[in-house]
Enzyme design. Structure first.
Site, PDB file in Angstrom:
ATOM      1  N   TYR A 131       4.664  -8.719  16.175  1.00  0.00           N
ATOM      2  CA  TYR A 131       4.895  -7.640  15.195  1.00  0.00           C
ATOM      3  C   TYR A 131       5.354  -6.366  15.914  1.00  0.00           C
ATOM      4  CZ  TYR A 131       3.691  -3.763  12.047  1.00  0.00           C
ATOM      5  OH  TYR A 131       3.728  -2.615  11.307  1.00  0.00           O
ATOM      6  N   LEU A 139      10.202   0.205   3.608  1.00  0.00           N
ATOM      7  CA  LEU A 139       8.788  -0.033   3.937  1.00  0.00           C
ATOM      8  C   LEU A 139       8.448  -1.518   4.007  1.00  0.00           C
ATOM      9  CD1 LEU A 139       7.086   2.642   1.628  1.00  0.00           C
ATOM     10  CD2 LEU A 139       8.187   2.946   3.822  1.00  0.00           C
ATOM     11  N   ALA A 140       9.303  -2.386   3.491  1.00  0.00           N
ATOM     12  CA  ALA A 140       8.961  -3.811   3.457  1.00  0.00           C
ATOM     13  C   ALA A 140       8.860  -4.377   4.866  1.00  0.00           C
ATOM     14  CB  ALA A 140      10.022  -4.578   2.662  1.00  0.00           C
ATOM     15  N   GLY A 150     -13.782  -9.622  14.774  1.00  0.00           N
ATOM     16  CA  GLY A 150     -13.244  -9.824  16.128  1.00  0.00           C
ATOM     17  C   GLY A 150     -13.740  -8.755  17.087  1.00  0.00           C
ATOM     18  N   GLU A 190       1.934   0.614  16.627  1.00  0.00           N
ATOM     19  CA  GLU A 190       1.769  -0.675  17.309  1.00  0.00           C
ATOM     20  C   GLU A 190       2.843  -0.836  18.407  1.00  0.00           C
ATOM     21  OE1 GLU A 190      -0.779  -2.778  16.814  1.00  0.00           O
ATOM     22  OE2 GLU A 190      -0.060  -4.580  17.819  1.00  0.00           O
ATOM     23  N   GLN A 235       0.817  -1.221   0.000  1.00  0.00           N
ATOM     24  CA  GLN A 235       0.000   0.000   0.000  1.00  0.00           C
ATOM     25  C   GLN A 235       0.850   1.270   0.000  1.00  0.00           C
ATOM     26  OE1 GLN A 235      -3.613   1.351   2.711  1.00  0.00           O
ATOM     27  NE2 GLN A 235      -1.709   1.715   3.816  1.00  0.00           N
ATOM     28  N   ASN A 291      -2.252   4.000  12.173  1.00  0.00           N
ATOM     29  CA  ASN A 291      -2.922   3.242  11.099  1.00  0.00           C
ATOM     30  C   ASN A 291      -3.310   4.163   9.941  1.00  0.00           C
ATOM     31  OD1 ASN A 291      -3.247   1.917  13.690  1.00  0.00           O
ATOM     32  ND2 ASN A 291      -4.507   0.425  12.615  1.00  0.00           N
ATOM     33  N   SER A 340       6.021   2.043  13.751  1.00  0.00           N
ATOM     34  CA  SER A 340       4.567   1.883  13.867  1.00  0.00           C
ATOM     35  C   SER A 340       4.032   2.258  15.244  1.00  0.00           C
ATOM     36  CB  SER A 340       4.229   0.416  13.597  1.00  0.00           C
ATOM     37  OG  SER A 340       2.924   0.129  14.002  1.00  0.00           O
TER      38      SER A 340
HETATM   39  P1  NAP Z   1       1.944  -3.847   3.040  1.00  0.00           P
HETATM   40  O1  NAP Z   1       0.883  -3.336   2.132  1.00  0.00           O
HETATM   41  O2  NAP Z   1       1.718  -5.123   3.786  1.00  0.00           O
HETATM   42  O3  NAP Z   1       3.293  -3.976   2.181  1.00  0.00           O
HETATM   43  C1  NAP Z   1       4.392  -4.688   2.659  1.00  0.00           C
HETATM   44  C2  NAP Z   1       5.433  -4.748   1.563  1.00  0.00           C
HETATM   45  O4  NAP Z   1       6.583  -5.447   2.051  1.00  0.00           O
HETATM   46  C3  NAP Z   1       4.979  -5.509   0.294  1.00  0.00           C
HETATM   47  O5  NAP Z   1       5.467  -4.830  -0.840  1.00  0.00           O
HETATM   48  C4  NAP Z   1       5.681  -6.838   0.457  1.00  0.00           C
HETATM   49  O6  NAP Z   1       5.938  -7.487  -0.764  1.00  0.00           O
HETATM   50  C5  NAP Z   1       6.995  -6.382   1.067  1.00  0.00           C
HETATM   51  N1  NAP Z   1       7.742  -7.461   1.703  1.00  0.00           N
HETATM   52  C6  NAP Z   1       7.329  -8.286   2.692  1.00  0.00           C
HETATM   53  N2  NAP Z   1       8.302  -9.154   3.025  1.00  0.00           N
HETATM   54  C7  NAP Z   1       9.354  -8.865   2.217  1.00  0.00           C
HETATM   55  C8  NAP Z   1      10.643  -9.413   2.081  1.00  0.00           C
HETATM   56  N3  NAP Z   1      11.057 -10.431   2.826  1.00  0.00           N
HETATM   57  N4  NAP Z   1      11.475  -8.873   1.164  1.00  0.00           N
HETATM   58  C9  NAP Z   1      11.078  -7.835   0.388  1.00  0.00           C
HETATM   59  N5  NAP Z   1       9.859  -7.286   0.465  1.00  0.00           N
HETATM   60  C10 NAP Z   1       9.004  -7.794   1.372  1.00  0.00           C
HETATM   61  O7  NAP Z   1       2.310  -2.754   4.149  1.00  0.00           O
HETATM   62  P2  NAP Z   1       1.958  -1.185   4.176  1.00  0.00           P
HETATM   63  O8  NAP Z   1       0.635  -1.005   4.832  1.00  0.00           O
HETATM   64  O9  NAP Z   1       2.239  -0.597   2.863  1.00  0.00           O
HETATM   65  O10 NAP Z   1       3.026  -0.679   5.250  1.00  0.00           O
HETATM   66  C11 NAP Z   1       4.337  -0.289   4.845  1.00  0.00           C
HETATM   67  C12 NAP Z   1       5.259  -0.327   6.048  1.00  0.00           C
HETATM   68  O11 NAP Z   1       4.778   0.553   7.048  1.00  0.00           O
HETATM   69  C13 NAP Z   1       5.382  -1.688   6.735  1.00  0.00           C
HETATM   70  O12 NAP Z   1       6.686  -1.794   7.235  1.00  0.00           O
HETATM   71  C14 NAP Z   1       4.392  -1.608   7.874  1.00  0.00           C
HETATM   72  O13 NAP Z   1       4.747  -2.511   8.898  1.00  0.00           O
HETATM   73  C15 NAP Z   1       4.567  -0.155   8.270  1.00  0.00           C
HETATM   74  N6  NAP Z   1       3.411   0.494   8.906  1.00  0.00           N
HETATM   75  C16 NAP Z   1       2.203   0.446   8.284  1.00  0.00           C
HETATM   76  C17 NAP Z   1       1.134   1.118   8.862  1.00  0.00           C
HETATM   77  C18 NAP Z   1      -0.227   1.116   8.220  1.00  0.00           C
HETATM   78  O14 NAP Z   1      -1.201   1.476   8.899  1.00  0.00           O
HETATM   79  N7  NAP Z   1      -0.332   0.790   6.933  1.00  0.00           N
HETATM   80  C19 NAP Z   1       1.318   1.831  10.072  1.00  0.00           C
HETATM   81  C20 NAP Z   1       2.587   1.853  10.633  1.00  0.00           C
HETATM   82  C21 NAP Z   1       3.633   1.197  10.045  1.00  0.00           C
HETATM   83  P3  NAP Z   1       4.853  -8.497  -1.429  1.00  0.00           P
HETATM   84  O15 NAP Z   1       3.965  -7.630  -2.270  1.00  0.00           O
HETATM   85  O16 NAP Z   1       5.732  -9.404  -2.206  1.00  0.00           O
HETATM   86  O17 NAP Z   1       4.121  -9.173  -0.312  1.00  0.00           O
HETATM   87  O1  G4F Z   2      -6.662  -3.347  10.709  1.00  0.00           O
HETATM   88  P1  G4F Z   2      -5.906  -4.091  11.733  1.00  0.00           P
HETATM   89  O2  G4F Z   2      -5.550  -5.492  11.412  1.00  0.00           O
HETATM   90  O3  G4F Z   2      -4.653  -3.198  12.070  1.00  0.00           O
HETATM   91  P2  G4F Z   2      -3.647  -3.132  13.322  1.00  0.00           P
HETATM   92  O4  G4F Z   2      -3.570  -4.405  14.044  1.00  0.00           O
HETATM   93  O5  G4F Z   2      -3.991  -1.913  14.117  1.00  0.00           O
HETATM   94  O6  G4F Z   2      -2.256  -2.917  12.563  1.00  0.00           O
HETATM   95  C1  G4F Z   2      -2.105  -1.995  11.494  1.00  0.00           C
HETATM   96  O7  G4F Z   2      -1.728  -0.751  12.014  1.00  0.00           O
HETATM   97  C2  G4F Z   2      -0.433  -0.736  12.651  1.00  0.00           C
HETATM   98  C3  G4F Z   2      -0.220   0.690  13.152  1.00  0.00           C
HETATM   99  O8  G4F Z   2      -0.794   0.833  14.424  1.00  0.00           O
HETATM  100  C4  G4F Z   2       0.603  -1.139  11.624  1.00  0.00           C
HETATM  101  F1  G4F Z   2       1.844  -1.069  12.160  1.00  0.00           F
HETATM  102  C5  G4F Z   2       0.319  -2.541  11.134  1.00  0.00           C
HETATM  103  O9  G4F Z   2       1.270  -2.886  10.123  1.00  0.00           O
HETATM  104  C6  G4F Z   2      -1.075  -2.559  10.529  1.00  0.00           C
HETATM  105  O10 G4F Z   2      -1.049  -1.769   9.360  1.00  0.00           O
HETATM  106  O11 G4F Z   2      -6.740  -4.128  13.105  1.00  0.00           O
HETATM  107  C7  G4F Z   2      -7.227  -2.953  13.705  1.00  0.00           C
HETATM  108  C8  G4F Z   2      -8.109  -3.312  14.912  1.00  0.00           C
HETATM  109  C9  G4F Z   2      -7.464  -4.311  15.884  1.00  0.00           C
HETATM  110  O12 G4F Z   2      -7.692  -3.875  17.195  1.00  0.00           O
HETATM  111  C10 G4F Z   2      -8.217  -5.599  15.646  1.00  0.00           C
HETATM  112  O13 G4F Z   2      -8.320  -6.464  16.777  1.00  0.00           O
HETATM  113  O14 G4F Z   2      -9.296  -3.955  14.419  1.00  0.00           O
HETATM  114  C11 G4F Z   2      -9.586  -5.044  15.268  1.00  0.00           C
HETATM  115  N1  G4F Z   2     -10.411  -6.012  14.546  1.00  0.00           N
HETATM  116  C12 G4F Z   2     -11.656  -6.414  14.923  1.00  0.00           C
HETATM  117  N2  G4F Z   2     -12.110  -7.346  14.074  1.00  0.00           N
HETATM  118  C13 G4F Z   2     -10.060  -6.678  13.438  1.00  0.00           C
HETATM  119  C14 G4F Z   2     -11.135  -7.518  13.133  1.00  0.00           C
HETATM  120  N3  G4F Z   2      -8.951  -6.631  12.690  1.00  0.00           N
HETATM  121  C15 G4F Z   2      -8.883  -7.424  11.588  1.00  0.00           C
HETATM  122  N4  G4F Z   2      -7.782  -7.365  10.806  1.00  0.00           N
HETATM  123  N5  G4F Z   2      -9.905  -8.286  11.271  1.00  0.00           N
HETATM  124  C16 G4F Z   2     -11.055  -8.369  12.005  1.00  0.00           C
HETATM  125  O15 G4F Z   2     -11.973  -9.150  11.698  1.00  0.00           O
END
Ligand code: NAP
Ligand code: G4F
Length: 331
Positions: free
Chosen positions: A147, A78-79, A209, A125, A12, A176, A123
Site C-alpha cells: 500500500y 480519494l478512492a 496485533g 504511510e 470515510q 491517520n 498518505s
Molecule cells: P475508505 O473509507 O477505505 O474509502 C475508500 C473509498 O474508495 C470507498 O468509497 C471505496 O468504495 C472506494 N474505492 C475503492 N476501490 C475503488 C475502485 N476501484 N473504484 C472506485 N472506487 C473505489 O478510505 P478513507 O479512509 O476514506 O481514505 C480516503 C483516501 O485517503 C484513500 O485514498 C486512503 O488511502 C487515503 N488516506 C487515508 C488516511 C486515513 O487515515 N483515513 C490517511 C492517509 C491517506 P466502496 O465503498 O465501494 O468500497
Molecule cells: O488502523 P491501521 O490499520 O492503520 P494504518 O496501517 O496506520 O493505515 C491507515 O493510516 C494510513 C496513514 O498513515 C493510511 F494511509 C491508510 O489508508 C490507513 O488509513 O493500523 C494502525 C496501527 C498499525 O501499526 C497496526 O500494526 O495499529 C496496529 N495494529 C495493532 N493491532 C492493528 C491491530 N491494526 C489493525 N488494523 N488491527 C489490529 O488488530
C-alpha cells in the site's frame, strides 16, 4: 455554483468531504463503483443531494465519462484500496487501484477538463520506516507495505502531472484520521466497536496485533477541510496534515476501555494474525506548512475523538440489539 467530483465518496473521507462541499453550496458528483449490495451507510443522510456517477477507478473510459458528465472545477481523488494489512495478500489489486489508477484519474482530467483542480489522497504511510521525526513535506519516503509503495507512485505521478502539464494538482500527505465512519478493520474503530460489544455483553475478547505501534491520529472531519483549502490556493502544492501528537495502540486501548469503566488487559489477546510482515513503528507529522499557508487548524483532539467513537459504537450496537429481527452481529 462550483462543481466537484469525488472518487471514494462512500468511504470515510469522501462522506465528510461531500458534506462539507454541499454546505459550501457545491454541486457534488460522486463516483461509485457497482456493488452487489448497497454501501451507502456513510452517505445515507446526503444520498439524495449527490449526483451519482457509476464508474471504477481501474476503468479509464468510465472516468473520462465521469469527468465529462460532472465538468468539475475540483476533483478529489480519494478512492483507494486503503487498508494496509490487505495490501500484502492483495498486492496487485492494491497496485492497480491505489497506484496506477491515479494516472487513470489524472488522464481523464487532462483529456477532458485540464483546468480542473485536482487533489490526490497521499498518505503518511509513504514515510514508513521513517528517516526523520517528525515527518514533513521534505522527508524522504521509505514505504513498508505494498500500500505504501502504491501511494508513493500516486504521489509522484501527481507531482509529475503538475510539472509536465501545468495542472493544478495537489497531494495531501495525510496522517491517520479516524471517525465513527471509519471501516471496522482499522485499529481505532476495531477497538471502539469491540469496547461497545464487550460493555454490552456481546463479545468476550479482542484479538490484536502490535500494541507498541505509534500513530498521529486526528479526526477525519478536520482533515477534509484541509483538502478543500489546498484547492483554494493560488498555486498547487503538497502539504502534510497531522496533529503533531503521538499515541501508542496501547494508549488507544487504555483510553477506550477506561471510558466505559473497563481494563483492556482483561480482554485483549495478542494474535499473530494481526501482526504485519513489516511494520511502520512510528508516524508523527509536522504540519507547520499547512497551518501557516492554508490557515488550517485542528478542532478535535485524540481523547475527544476516541470518546466520540465509543459513544457512537455503543449507540450503533444498541440499535442492532433492538432490531425486531434479533439479528446481532456477533464477533
Ligand atoms: P475508505 O473509507 O477505505 O474509502 C475508500 C473509498 O474508495 C470507498 O468509497 C471505496 O468504495 C472506494 N474505492 C475503492 N476501490 C475503488 C475502485 N476501484 N473504484 C472506485 N472506487 C473505489 O478510505 P478513507 O479512509 O476514506 O481514505 C480516503 C483516501 O485517503 C484513500 O485514498 C486512503 O488511502 C487515503 N488516506 C487515508 C488516511 C486515513 O487515515 N483515513 C490517511 C492517509 C491517506 P466502496 O465503498 O465501494 O468500497
Ligand atoms: O488502523 P491501521 O490499520 O492503520 P494504518 O496501517 O496506520 O493505515 C491507515 O493510516 C494510513 C496513514 O498513515 C493510511 F494511509 C491508510 O489508508 C490507513 O488509513 O493500523 C494502525 C496501527 C498499525 O501499526 C497496526 O500494526 O495499529 C496496529 N495494529 C495493532 N493491532 C492493528 C491491530 N491494526 C489493525 N488494523 N488491527 C489490529 O488488530
Amino acid at each position: 455554483m462550483k462543481r466537484a467530483l469525488i472518487t471514494g465518496v462512500t468511504g470515510q473521507d469522501g462522506s465528510y468531504l461531500a458534506e462539507l462541499l454541499l454546505e459550501k453550496g457545491y454541486k457534488v458528483y460522486g463516483l461509485r463503483r457497482r456493488t452487489s449490495t448497497p454501501n451507502y451507510e456513510n452517505v445515507e443522510h446526503i444520498k439524495d443531494q449527490i449526483e451519482w456517477i457509476s464508474g471504477d477507478l481501474t476503468d479509464l473510459a468510465s472516468l473520462i465519462e465521469a469527468v465529462r458528465i460532472s465538468n468539475p472545477d475540483e476533483v478529489y481523488n480519494l478512492a483507494a484500496q486503503s487498508f494496509v494489512a490487505a495490501s500484502w495478500p492483495q498486492p496487485l489489486v492494491t497496485g492497480q487501484i491505489t497506484a496506477l489508477s491515479v494516472t487513470n484519474m489524472l488522464e481523464a482530467v487532462r483529456i477532458i477538463k485540464p483546468d480542473a483542480k485536482f487533489y490526490q489522497a497521499s498518505s503518511s504511510e509513504m514515510f514508513g520506516k521513517v528517516v526523520e521525526t517528525p515527518q514533513k513535506e521534505t522527508t524522504p519516503f521509505y514505504p513498508r507495505s505494498p500500500y505504501g509503495v502504491a501511494k508513493v507512485y500516486g504521489h509522484w505521478i501527481t507531482v509529475n502531472y503538475r510539472e509536465s502539464f501545468n495542472m493544478f494538482a495537489c497531494s495531501g500527505i495525510l496522517f491517520n484520521h479516524e471517525s465513527p465512519r471509519r471501516g471496522v478493520e482499522f485499529v481505532t474503530r476495531k477497538v471502539t466497536d469491540a469496547v461497545a460489544r464487550i460493555k454490552l455483553g456481546l463479545q468476550k475478547e479482542l484479538r490484536m496485533g502490535n500494541l507498541d505501534a505509534l500513530r498521529d491520529w486526528g479526526f477525519a472531519g478536520d482533515y477534509v477541510k484541509a483538502m478543500w483549502l489546498m484547492l483554494q490556493q493560488d498555486e498547487p502544492d503538497d502539504y502534510v496534515i497531522s496533529t503533531g501528537e503521538i499515541h501508542s495502540v496501547k494508549e488507544l486501548l487504555e483510553v477506550s476501555f477506561s471510558y466505559v469503566g473497563l481494563d483492556y488487559k482483561d480482554y485483549v489477546v495478542i494474535d499473530p494474525e494481526f501482526v504485519r510482515p513489516a511494520e511502520v513503528d512510528l508516524l508523527l507529522g509536522d504540519c507547520t506548512k499547512a497551518k501557516e499557508k492554508l490557515g488550517w487548524k485542528l478542532e478535535v483532539g485524540f481523547e475527544k475523538l476516541i470518546h466520540l467513537m465509543v459513544d457512537c459504537d455503543i449507540k450503533k450496537v444498541l440499535s442492532e440489539m433492538e432490531r425486531p429481527s434479533g439479528l446481532i452481529a456477533l464477533k
